[in-house]
Design an enzyme around this catalytic site. Structure first.
Site, short mmCIF file in Angstrom:
data_model
loop_
_atom_site.label_atom_id
_atom_site.label_comp_id
_atom_site.label_asym_id
_atom_site.label_seq_id
_atom_site.Cartn_x
_atom_site.Cartn_y
_atom_site.Cartn_z
CE LYS A 16 8.00 -14.51 -6.84
NZ LYS A 16 6.88 -15.28 -7.42
NE ARG A 90 3.75 -9.53 -5.81
CZ ARG A 90 4.14 -10.64 -5.19
NH1 ARG A 90 5.16 -10.63 -4.38
NH2 ARG A 90 3.49 -11.76 -5.40
NE ARG A 129 2.00 -22.45 -2.51
CZ ARG A 129 2.59 -21.32 -2.84
NH1 ARG A 129 3.90 -21.21 -2.70
NH2 ARG A 129 1.91 -20.32 -3.32
NE ARG A 135 0.64 -18.43 -0.39
CZ ARG A 135 1.62 -17.91 -1.09
NH1 ARG A 135 2.86 -18.34 -0.90
NH2 ARG A 135 1.40 -16.97 -1.98
NE ARG A 146 -1.04 -15.70 -5.64
CZ ARG A 146 -0.79 -16.96 -5.26
NH1 ARG A 146 -1.79 -17.80 -5.03
NH2 ARG A 146 0.44 -17.38 -5.11
#
Ligand code: AP5
Length: 189
Positions: A16, A90, A129, A135, A146
């Site tokens: 996204k 969400r 990532r 992160r 998640r």
């Protein structure tokens, strides 16, 4: 479509944010990412950031009232005539709040692009990532959480927008350019 109002919906790692950035350049409208805004608030240590940090670290959703406040403030800025929503709404409560605000502003959503990618591919992307960006929520346990949160609370929004015939499904597997091409096609069929 002039100053389109787009919503990108999809699981963590679907692309996204990546696709939103390409759309910003192409369509010259802002990306509105609640994830980015919340991470900035955490980094700055604001009250919103302090409230959000624990939920984000665990891969849970930040309370609706907090996120709705952040998104509403951003959407009321003058540059948000058109926009790319990334990661908001969400939950059903967030979607209803968004509807109310957009109706008040006279700026209804044009399209909801629903991005699909196989879960194992998503985990692989996010772990990659993690190595590059570090992160805080990109570790396997939090990623799985998640994904579960997405399935339970966010995926039902596809049906919510489908009822209004706003949903265009896009396969998010393939190169970034291939996915961008698919999105371009569904936006101007
Ligand atoms: P948020 O920042 O929104 O994270 P997310 O939804 O988990 O999304 P990601 O950024 O992980 O994935 P993405 O789909 O944007 O993919 P990306 O382009 O980055 O939210 C984080 C947290 O904030 C939430 O868990 C929650 O706590 C809180 N939050 C945020 N909004 C909220 C809300 N509305 N309500 C409540 N809480 C909220 O790509 C991922 C990786 O894949 C990148 O490394 C990228 O380079 C790579 N990639 C992208 N496309 C491809 C491709 N085609 N092929 C290969 N790799 C690719």
């Amino acid at each position: 479509m002039s100053a389109p109002r787009l919503l990108l919906l999809g699981p963590p790692g679907a692309g996204k944010g990546t696709q939103a950035q390409l759309l910003v350049e192409r369509l010259e409208i802002p990306q509105i990412s609640t994830g980015d805004m919340l991470r900035a608030a955490v980094a700055e240590g604001t009250p919103v950031g302090r409230e959000a940090k624990g939920c984000m670290d665990r891969g849970e959703l930040v309370p609706d009232a907090v996120v709705i406040g952040v998104a509403e403030e951003r959407l009321q800025k003058p540059d948000a005539e058109g926009f790319i929503l990334d990661g908001f709404p969400r939950t059903a409560a967030q979607a209803e709040a968004l509807d109310g605000l957009l109706e008040k502003l006279g700026r209804p959503l044009d399209v909801c692009v629903a991005m699909t990618v196989d879960e194992e591919q998503l985990v692989e992307r996010l772990l990659k990532r993690a190595e590059i960006e570090g992160r805080a929520d990109d570790n396997e346990e939090t990623i799985r959480n998640r994904m579960n949160v997405y399935r339970e609370q966010t995926e039902p929004l596809i049906a919510y927008y489908r009822k209004r015939d706003l949903v265009r499904e896009v396969d998010g597997l393939g190169s970034v350019d291939e996915v961008a091409d698919r999105i371009r096609k569904v936006l101007s069929p």
